[in-house]
Design an enzyme around this catalytic site. Sequence first.
Site, PDB file in Angstrom:
ATOM      1  N   HIS A   1       0.641  -1.061  -0.087  1.00  0.00           N
ATOM      2  CA  HIS A   1      -0.129   0.070  -0.128  1.00  0.00           C
ATOM      3  C   HIS A   1       0.731   1.211   0.091  1.00  0.00           C
ATOM      4  CE1 HIS A   1       0.747  -0.876   4.285  1.00  0.00           C
ATOM      5  NE2 HIS A   1       0.366   0.489   4.655  1.00  0.00           N
TER       6      HIS A   1
ATOM      7  N   HIS B   1       1.621   3.891   2.023  1.00  0.00           N
ATOM      8  CA  HIS B   1       2.038   4.688   3.236  1.00  0.00           C
ATOM      9  C   HIS B   1       3.746   4.611   3.006  1.00  0.00           C
ATOM     10  CE1 HIS B   1      -1.752   3.941   5.913  1.00  0.00           C
ATOM     11  NE2 HIS B   1      -1.936   4.634   4.944  1.00  0.00           N
TER      12      HIS B   1
ATOM     13  N   ASP C   1       6.035   3.941   5.161  1.00  0.00           N
ATOM     14  CA  ASP C   1       6.762   3.169   5.667  1.00  0.00           C
ATOM     15  C   ASP C   1       6.757   2.026   4.985  1.00  0.00           C
ATOM     16  OD1 ASP C   1       3.930   3.159   6.751  1.00  0.00           O
ATOM     17  OD2 ASP C   1       4.929   1.545   8.250  1.00  0.00           O
ATOM     18  N   HIS C   2       5.824   1.942   3.839  1.00  0.00           N
ATOM     19  CA  HIS C   2       6.008   0.765   2.864  1.00  0.00           C
ATOM     20  C   HIS C   2       6.381   1.082   1.369  1.00  0.00           C
ATOM     21  CE1 HIS C   2       4.143  -1.778   5.823  1.00  0.00           C
ATOM     22  NE2 HIS C   2       3.329  -0.612   6.573  1.00  0.00           N
TER      23      HIS C   2
ATOM     24  N   HIS D   1      -6.843  -6.587  -8.016  1.00  0.00           N
ATOM     25  CA  HIS D   1      -7.330  -6.568  -6.742  1.00  0.00           C
ATOM     26  C   HIS D   1      -5.817  -6.175  -6.044  1.00  0.00           C
ATOM     27  CE1 HIS D   1     -11.240  -8.314  -7.822  1.00  0.00           C
ATOM     28  NE2 HIS D   1     -10.393  -9.368  -8.708  1.00  0.00           N
TER      29      HIS D   1
ATOM     30  N   ASP E   1      -0.587  -3.725   6.199  1.00  0.00           N
ATOM     31  CA  ASP E   1      -0.938  -3.283   7.486  1.00  0.00           C
ATOM     32  C   ASP E   1      -2.460  -3.561   7.412  1.00  0.00           C
ATOM     33  OD1 ASP E   1       1.151  -1.953   7.656  1.00  0.00           O
ATOM     34  OD2 ASP E   1       0.685  -0.019   7.780  1.00  0.00           O
TER      35      ASP E   1
ATOM     36  N   HIS F   1       4.502  -5.573   9.374  1.00  0.00           N
ATOM     37  CA  HIS F   1       5.095  -5.023  10.834  1.00  0.00           C
ATOM     38  C   HIS F   1       5.027  -6.417  11.884  1.00  0.00           C
ATOM     39  CE1 HIS F   1       4.872  -0.587  10.172  1.00  0.00           C
ATOM     40  NE2 HIS F   1       3.885  -0.899   9.790  1.00  0.00           N
TER      41      HIS F   1
END
Length: 231
Positions: free
Chosen positions: A61, A63, A65-66, A97, A114, A153
Amino acid sequence: MHVQTIPMWTGKSNNYAYLVTDEPTKESVIIDPANPEEVTPVLKSKLAAGEIKLNAIVNTHHHWDHAGGNDETLKVFPHLQVIGGKDCKHVTKTPAHGETWKIDGAQRAVFTGDTLFIGGCGRFFEGTAAQMHKALNVTLASLPDDTKVYSGHEYTKSNVKFLLAVSNSAAIKRLHDFTKNNQQTQGVFTIGDEKAHNVFMRLSDPEVLKATGKKDPVEVMTALREMKNAM
Ligand SMILES: [Zn+2]
Protein backbone atom coordinates in the site's frame (compact mmCIF):
# COMPACT_ATOMS: atom_id res chain seq x y z
CA MET A 1 9.43 -19.82 -3.81
CA HIS A 2 11.80 -18.46 -1.21
CA VAL A 3 11.01 -15.53 1.07
CA GLN A 4 13.80 -13.60 2.77
CA THR A 5 12.74 -11.16 5.46
CA ILE A 6 14.60 -7.86 5.67
CA PRO A 7 13.73 -6.18 8.99
CA MET A 8 13.61 -2.37 8.92
CA TRP A 9 13.59 0.14 11.79
CA THR A 10 13.88 -2.67 14.32
CA GLY A 11 12.88 -1.53 17.80
CA LYS A 12 10.94 1.42 16.35
CA SER A 13 8.21 0.70 13.81
CA ASN A 14 9.44 -2.90 13.26
CA ASN A 15 8.68 -3.01 9.53
CA TYR A 16 9.44 -5.90 7.22
CA ALA A 17 10.53 -5.83 3.59
CA TYR A 18 10.45 -9.19 1.82
CA LEU A 19 12.64 -10.45 -1.00
CA VAL A 20 10.63 -13.11 -2.82
CA THR A 21 12.48 -15.38 -5.24
CA ASP A 22 11.29 -18.07 -7.59
CA GLU A 23 14.19 -20.42 -7.00
CA PRO A 24 14.41 -22.26 -10.34
CA THR A 25 14.52 -19.02 -12.38
CA LYS A 26 15.91 -16.65 -9.67
CA GLU A 27 13.25 -14.13 -10.77
CA SER A 28 12.65 -11.91 -7.74
CA VAL A 29 10.59 -9.03 -6.44
CA ILE A 30 11.24 -6.84 -3.43
CA ILE A 31 8.16 -6.08 -1.36
CA ASP A 32 7.96 -2.72 0.47
CA PRO A 33 11.66 -1.67 0.43
CA ALA A 34 10.75 1.39 2.51
CA ASN A 35 14.15 1.95 4.11
CA PRO A 36 16.72 1.60 1.29
CA GLU A 37 19.58 1.99 3.76
CA GLU A 38 18.71 -1.43 5.16
CA VAL A 39 17.37 -3.07 1.99
CA THR A 40 19.64 -2.00 -0.88
CA PRO A 41 22.83 -3.61 0.52
CA VAL A 42 21.02 -6.96 0.76
CA LEU A 43 19.81 -6.67 -2.85
CA LYS A 44 23.26 -5.64 -4.10
CA SER A 45 25.02 -8.57 -2.46
CA LYS A 46 22.43 -11.08 -3.73
CA LEU A 47 22.76 -9.66 -7.26
CA ALA A 48 26.56 -9.72 -7.07
CA ALA A 49 26.44 -13.36 -5.99
CA GLY A 50 24.15 -14.18 -8.93
CA GLU A 51 21.45 -15.43 -6.56
CA ILE A 52 18.59 -13.25 -7.82
CA LYS A 53 17.27 -11.52 -10.93
CA LEU A 54 15.46 -8.49 -9.57
CA ASN A 55 12.42 -7.52 -11.63
CA ALA A 56 10.10 -5.38 -9.57
CA ILE A 57 9.22 -3.45 -6.46
CA VAL A 58 5.88 -4.50 -5.03
CA ASN A 59 4.08 -2.17 -2.64
CA THR A 60 1.38 -3.54 -0.35
CA HIS A 61 0.00 0.00 0.00
CA HIS A 62 1.04 3.62 -0.38
CA HIS A 63 2.02 4.62 3.18
CA TRP A 64 5.58 6.00 3.47
CA ASP A 65 6.74 3.17 5.73
CA HIS A 66 5.94 0.74 2.90
CA ALA A 67 6.21 2.65 -0.40
CA GLY A 68 8.44 5.54 0.75
CA GLY A 69 11.64 3.89 -0.49
CA ASN A 70 10.60 3.61 -4.14
CA ASP A 71 12.48 6.78 -5.23
CA GLU A 72 15.81 5.75 -3.71
CA THR A 73 15.48 2.13 -4.78
CA LEU A 74 14.76 3.14 -8.39
CA LYS A 75 17.86 5.37 -8.41
CA VAL A 76 19.96 2.28 -7.74
CA PHE A 77 17.89 -0.15 -9.86
CA PRO A 78 16.20 1.98 -12.55
CA HIS A 79 14.96 -1.01 -14.58
CA LEU A 80 12.52 -2.20 -11.91
CA GLN A 81 8.79 -2.26 -12.50
CA VAL A 82 6.72 -0.88 -9.64
CA ILE A 83 3.65 -2.94 -8.89
CA GLY A 84 1.17 -1.51 -6.43
CA GLY A 85 -1.93 0.55 -5.88
CA LYS A 86 -2.28 3.71 -7.98
CA ASP A 87 -1.38 5.88 -4.96
CA CYS A 88 2.15 4.45 -4.77
CA LYS A 89 4.95 6.50 -6.33
CA HIS A 90 6.24 5.56 -9.81
CA VAL A 91 3.74 2.74 -10.22
CA THR A 92 3.97 1.05 -13.61
CA LYS A 93 1.40 -1.65 -12.99
CA THR A 94 -1.67 -1.87 -10.74
CA PRO A 95 -3.24 -5.26 -10.17
CA ALA A 96 -6.99 -5.64 -10.42
CA HIS A 97 -7.24 -6.56 -6.76
CA GLY A 98 -4.48 -4.55 -5.14
CA GLU A 99 -5.32 -5.19 -1.51
CA THR A 100 -3.47 -8.45 -0.95
CA TRP A 101 -0.84 -10.55 -2.63
CA LYS A 102 -0.98 -14.24 -3.13
CA ILE A 103 1.72 -16.41 -4.56
CA ASP A 104 0.82 -19.95 -5.44
CA GLY A 105 3.30 -22.75 -5.63
CA ALA A 106 4.66 -25.37 -3.29
CA GLN A 107 4.23 -22.86 -0.49
CA ARG A 108 1.33 -20.44 -0.51
CA ALA A 109 1.97 -17.04 1.01
CA VAL A 110 0.14 -13.78 1.42
CA PHE A 111 1.78 -10.39 2.06
CA THR A 112 -0.76 -8.49 4.08
CA GLY A 113 0.88 -5.07 4.61
CA ASP A 114 -1.02 -3.22 7.32
CA THR A 115 -4.30 -5.12 6.85
CA LEU A 116 -3.69 -8.36 8.74
CA PHE A 117 -1.03 -8.73 11.43
CA ILE A 118 -0.33 -11.94 13.31
CA GLY A 119 -3.00 -11.84 16.01
CA GLY A 120 -4.22 -8.38 14.99
CA CYS A 121 -5.21 -5.99 12.23
CA GLY A 122 -4.42 -2.47 11.07
CA ARG A 123 -6.04 0.69 12.33
CA PHE A 124 -8.81 2.04 10.12
CA PHE A 125 -6.82 5.06 8.88
CA GLU A 126 -8.45 5.37 5.48
CA GLY A 127 -11.18 2.78 5.69
CA THR A 128 -14.08 1.65 7.80
CA ALA A 129 -14.81 -1.25 10.11
CA ALA A 130 -16.98 -2.72 7.35
CA GLN A 131 -14.06 -2.64 4.89
CA MET A 132 -11.72 -4.25 7.42
CA HIS A 133 -14.33 -6.92 8.11
CA LYS A 134 -14.54 -7.63 4.37
CA ALA A 135 -10.75 -7.61 3.89
CA LEU A 136 -10.14 -10.02 6.78
CA ASN A 137 -13.22 -12.18 6.87
CA VAL A 138 -14.16 -12.38 3.20
CA THR A 139 -11.03 -11.76 1.09
CA LEU A 140 -8.25 -13.17 3.29
CA ALA A 141 -10.48 -15.78 4.93
CA SER A 142 -11.20 -17.24 1.49
CA LEU A 143 -7.52 -18.15 0.96
CA PRO A 144 -6.56 -21.77 1.65
CA ASP A 145 -5.96 -22.35 5.36
CA ASP A 146 -2.33 -23.35 4.77
CA THR A 147 -1.43 -19.93 3.28
CA LYS A 148 1.44 -18.44 5.29
CA VAL A 149 0.99 -14.86 6.49
CA TYR A 150 3.75 -12.28 6.00
CA SER A 151 2.62 -8.98 7.49
CA GLY A 152 4.16 -5.55 7.13
CA HIS A 153 5.13 -5.12 10.79
CA GLU A 154 6.14 -7.26 13.75
CA TYR A 155 3.43 -6.39 16.27
CA THR A 156 2.62 -9.85 17.59
CA LYS A 157 3.82 -9.41 21.18
CA SER A 158 1.52 -6.46 21.83
CA ASN A 159 -1.29 -8.07 19.84
CA VAL A 160 -1.16 -11.14 22.09
CA LYS A 161 -1.67 -8.99 25.20
CA PHE A 162 -4.91 -7.76 23.68
CA LEU A 163 -5.99 -11.25 22.58
CA LEU A 164 -5.51 -12.53 26.13
CA ALA A 165 -7.65 -9.69 27.45
CA VAL A 166 -10.48 -10.85 25.17
CA SER A 167 -10.17 -14.63 25.39
CA ASN A 168 -8.11 -17.39 26.98
CA SER A 169 -8.54 -19.93 24.20
CA ALA A 170 -5.95 -22.66 23.65
CA ALA A 171 -5.03 -21.12 20.27
CA ILE A 172 -4.29 -17.74 21.87
CA LYS A 173 -2.23 -19.41 24.60
CA ARG A 174 -0.21 -21.23 21.92
CA LEU A 175 0.51 -17.94 20.15
CA HIS A 176 1.48 -16.39 23.49
CA ASP A 177 3.91 -19.24 24.18
CA PHE A 178 5.48 -18.81 20.75
CA THR A 179 6.08 -15.09 21.29
CA LYS A 180 7.86 -15.76 24.59
CA ASN A 181 10.66 -17.52 22.71
CA ASN A 182 10.60 -15.84 19.29
CA GLN A 183 11.12 -12.24 18.24
CA GLN A 184 9.84 -12.78 14.69
CA THR A 185 6.50 -14.32 13.75
CA GLN A 186 6.19 -13.64 10.00
CA GLY A 187 5.82 -16.66 7.74
CA VAL A 188 5.21 -18.95 10.72
CA PHE A 189 1.45 -18.72 11.07
CA THR A 190 -1.18 -19.38 8.43
CA ILE A 191 -4.60 -18.06 7.52
CA GLY A 192 -5.97 -21.14 9.33
CA ASP A 193 -4.02 -20.16 12.48
CA GLU A 194 -5.31 -16.58 12.25
CA LYS A 195 -8.88 -17.87 12.05
CA ALA A 196 -8.17 -19.71 15.32
CA HIS A 197 -6.29 -17.09 17.38
CA ASN A 198 -7.05 -13.68 15.84
CA VAL A 199 -10.19 -12.22 17.43
CA PHE A 200 -10.61 -9.82 14.48
CA MET A 201 -11.29 -12.95 12.41
CA ARG A 202 -13.60 -14.46 15.03
CA LEU A 203 -16.47 -12.00 15.05
CA SER A 204 -19.05 -14.61 16.03
CA ASP A 205 -16.98 -16.29 18.77
CA PRO A 206 -19.13 -16.21 21.97
CA GLU A 207 -16.14 -14.94 24.00
CA VAL A 208 -15.64 -12.09 21.53
CA LEU A 209 -19.34 -11.21 21.60
CA LYS A 210 -19.22 -11.20 25.39
CA ALA A 211 -16.12 -9.00 25.53
CA THR A 212 -17.54 -6.44 23.10
CA GLY A 213 -21.20 -6.59 24.12
CA LYS A 214 -22.12 -6.51 20.39
CA LYS A 215 -23.61 -9.00 17.92
CA ASP A 216 -23.46 -7.46 14.45
CA PRO A 217 -20.06 -8.33 12.89
CA VAL A 218 -19.25 -4.76 11.86
CA GLU A 219 -20.16 -3.48 15.33
CA VAL A 220 -18.04 -6.22 16.90
CA MET A 221 -15.14 -5.20 14.62
CA THR A 222 -15.56 -1.53 15.60
CA ALA A 223 -15.68 -2.37 19.30
CA LEU A 224 -12.60 -4.62 19.13
CA ARG A 225 -10.59 -1.95 17.32
CA GLU A 226 -11.61 0.70 19.87
CA MET A 227 -10.70 -1.61 22.76
CA LYS A 228 -7.31 -2.34 21.19
CA ASN A 229 -6.65 1.36 20.50
CA ALA A 230 -7.39 2.16 24.14
CA MET A 231 -4.96 -0.46 25.46
ZN1 LIG B 1 2.84 0.24 8.11
